[in-house]
Design a protein around this motif. Structure first.
Motif, short mmCIF file in Angstrom:
data_model
loop_
_atom_site.label_atom_id
_atom_site.label_comp_id
_atom_site.label_asym_id
_atom_site.label_seq_id
_atom_site.Cartn_x
_atom_site.Cartn_y
_atom_site.Cartn_z
N ARG A 490 1.37 -0.81 0.05
CA ARG A 490 0.19 -0.08 -0.07
C ARG A 490 1.03 1.52 0.43
O ARG A 490 0.82 2.15 -0.57
N ALA A 491 2.12 1.12 0.80
CA ALA A 491 2.73 2.03 0.99
C ALA A 491 3.56 2.50 -0.10
O ALA A 491 3.86 3.85 -1.09
N MET A 492 3.94 1.90 -0.67
CA MET A 492 4.91 1.68 -1.88
C MET A 492 4.05 2.30 -3.37
O MET A 492 3.72 3.18 -4.36
N GLY A 493 2.24 1.76 -3.46
CA GLY A 493 1.96 1.89 -4.52
C GLY A 493 1.56 3.22 -4.55
O GLY A 493 0.89 4.10 -5.24
N GLY A 494 1.13 4.12 -2.86
CA GLY A 494 1.45 5.46 -3.15
C GLY A 494 2.08 6.16 -2.84
O GLY A 494 1.95 7.54 -3.20
N GLY A 495 3.32 5.73 -3.08
CA GLY A 495 4.06 6.89 -3.55
C GLY A 495 4.82 7.26 -4.89
O GLY A 495 5.56 7.89 -5.24
N GLY A 496 4.50 6.11 -5.76
CA GLY A 496 4.07 6.35 -7.60
C GLY A 496 5.98 6.08 -7.61
O GLY A 496 6.36 5.48 -7.02
N ALA A 497 5.90 5.28 -9.21
CA ALA A 497 7.23 4.77 -9.33
C ALA A 497 8.47 5.46 -8.92
O ALA A 497 8.75 6.46 -9.23
N GLY A 498 9.33 4.60 -8.80
CA GLY A 498 11.20 4.97 -8.55
C GLY A 498 11.07 5.96 -7.28
O GLY A 498 11.93 6.19 -6.76
#
Length: 583
Positions: A490-498
């Motif tokens: 969830r956290a990685m998906g909310g931060g955007g690519a890269g």
């Protein structure tokens, strides 16, 4: 309530040594026995108006001993006979709907008709019955109840006119109701010029015995002038008056989990009282219940799902017939979305402190069976919304069941699996139920804990519940690892690519605890050797996977935290660090 006064003389009846007499200078020449009471009276006033006594005393001598007469079968007993005797003496008596029926039946029994004497008692009572009692609402109900209890259907000259009068008034538009009625609904306050509620008649009619009530309601239904929900409300009022809810009996009323728990704890005392009352009490309650069930209208929405579940609890307690219970299960299942979790708590008759989860499961199965039938799109949407409500209700029911320290884990898992996966839009309620069970059963083995928590889909938990679960020490290690993976995704998906997003503090703290728990759970070399022998290979591999996942998460969290720390430094901080390096 209207009254009729007959006679003008003062009451001169008195009692001496259990014998009723009349104050008079003339010695008594007629002895009448009525049940357990002996009357010493006089032939002259009584025989003048009573045809039966004329026939019974026709062979007696006028100058002999007092004539004994036994009238043990007179309707209404001593009270009714004494009113008739006082009428013969000209003593003032008061007649109302409360004593009209027994007095009228006694007068007919004594043949106090116009053929014996003009202006006799029967004619006066019948005139009062037609002109006053039948015109009133509560008077008609009181007279009907009295006639039924004395003679049943045999006295049709009173019973049927009363039923017709009551039904006629029930079918009148509420705007034409001008008589007094009983209406004590919670929160209702009668005000001047306020419109009469549509169910104004239900409380007064609930005073009738079930056979008479059934006759009145059947006649009302046959007219087709009242909507089915109004018939259902009458049934609800009658059931609440005559059938105590086994769940709340002795709990002082109220809703909610506390009232439900108190009801079950106090139910044992109620059961003992019912047992002392004997099979007769239970038989009467069964008769009332089964009559009510057969009168439930077939139209949808005629009664509520909560009322049907209440009847099911009563049916279990009084030992109703299998067909009655099956009908209640089927109807309650079709309206389960209208219920509350506490409505599904059905005490067992054999053990009032335990619940009949089989009955609750049967109700749920009948609800789910509706989805196997073809339906129009609008109906499908309605049923989907109902499914979501039932899922929340059933998960709350599981949470209440989990409070039982003796409830087996296997049965709890079976109950939780009764709902299909598609029914639960989220698993927040299921998580709370399982967490409650873990809290109330601290002795559970690790295998049972894993078995329970395997029911939870971590991706269907809300962020708030997921954060709570991550910091919950009662959750198994593998479940927390899965929660952390979902949280990281969830956290990685909310931060955007890269972009690397730092996990929240709860996740960091959880990983620290997990690392400590993993080290504590890791056995030494000799223990590892023994574990390979006694522990199944799959469990060993899963434990290793859990350790590896925990370490991977720990490493990735540290990297992400460091990156986030560098990213969040202000320009001033970076400048000051550069200046310190130059110095």
């Amino acid at each position: 309530m209207k009254y009729m006064k007959l006679g003008t003389k003062p009451d001169t009846f008195y009692t001496v040594e259990a014998i009723r007499s009349v104050a008079s200078d003339i010695p008594a020449d007629l002895i009448i026995h009525v049940k357990n009471t002996k009357y010493q009276l006089h032939k002259f006033p009584l025989l003048l108006k009573c045809g039966l006594l004329q026939r019974l005393c026709s062979d007696s001598d006028d100058g002999g001993d007092p004539v004994p007469v036994a009238l043990h079968d007179i309707p209404g007993g001593e009270e009714a006979f004494e009113l008739c005797a006082k009428f013969c003496y000209g003593i003032a008596i008061s007649i109302s709907a409360a004593n009209l029926v027994p007095t009228m039946l006694a007068a007919r029994f004594l043949r106090m008709t116009e053929a014996v004497a003009k202006g006799n008692l029967v004619a006066k009572l019948e005139s009062f019955f037609d002109s006053c009692v039948l015109q009133g609402w509560k008077d008609s109900i009181a007279a009907l109840q009295a006639a039924w209890r004395i003679s049943g259907w045999s006295e049709s000259r009173i019973v049927q006119p009363c039923i017709d009068s009551i039904v006629e008034k029930i079918l009148m538009p509420p705007s034409k109701v001008t008589w007094s009625y009983t209406y004590t609904r919670p929160g209702y306050t009668r005000r001047a010029h306020q419109s009469v509620p549509k169910d104004w008649w239900t409380e007064d009619v609930s005073e009738l015995d079930i056979e008479v009530f059934r006759s009145v309601l059947s006649t009302v239904r046959a007219s087709r002038l009242l909507p089915p929900p109004l018939i259902g409300e009458a049934l609800h009022v009658y059931a609440c008056k005559h059938l105590a809810d086994p769940l709340h009996a002795g709990a002082g009323g109220g809703d909610g989990d506390a009232a439900a728990a108190n009801g079950v704890l106090h139910h044992h005392a109620q059961s003992s009282a019912a047992a002392a009352g004997g099979e007769e009490t239970l038989a009467r309650q069964r008769r009332v219940l089964e009559s009510i069930v057969t009168m439930i209208p077939g139209e949808a929405g005629a009664v509520t799902g909560r009322f049907l579940l209440r009847l099911l609890r009563v049916a279990n307690f009084v030992g109703a017939s299998p067909s009655t219970r099956a009908q209640l299960v089927r109807q309650a299942g079709s309206q389960l979305d209208e219920a509350r979790a506490t409505d599904l708590l059905i005490p067992l008759p054999s053990d009032p402190q335990a619940y009949d989860v089989g009955a609750a499961e049967a109700v749920l199965e009948h609800f789910l069976a509706q989805f196997q039938r073809p339906a129009a799109p609008d109906e499908r949407r309605r049923m989907s919304a109902a499914m979501a409500k039932v899922a929340r209700i059933f998960d709350e029911y599981l949470r209440i069941i989990a409070l039982d320290g003796d409830f087996p884990v296997g049965k709890f898992v079976d109950l939780a699996e009764c709902l299909p996966d598609i029914a639960r839009g989220d698993h927040d309620g299921l998580y709370h139920a399982i967490d409650t069970y873990l809290k109330e059963h601290p002795e559970l083995s690790k295998a049972d804990k894993k078995r329970l928590c395997r029911l939870i889909d971590c991706r269907k938990l809300s962020p708030e519940v997921r954060a709570q679960a991550i910091s919950n020490d009662r959750m198994p290690l593998r479940t927390i690892v899965q929660l952390l993976f979902v949280e990281q995704e969830r956290a990685m998906g909310g931060g955007g690519a890269g972009t690397t997003v730092a996990p929240d503090q709860a996740s960091v703290d959880a990983i620290s605890r997990l690392t400590a728990r993993t080290k504590d759970d890791e056995p030494g070399p000799s223990a590892d050797h023994k574990s390979d022998v006694h522990r199944p290979r799959g469990d060993h591999a899963r434990a290793a996977d859990s350790t590896a996942m925990t370490r991977s998460l720990s490493a990735s969290t540290k990297t992400a935290a460091a990156a986030a720390s560098r990213k969040e430094r202000t320009p001033d901080e970076r400048g000051s660090r550069t200046r310190r390096s130059k110095q």
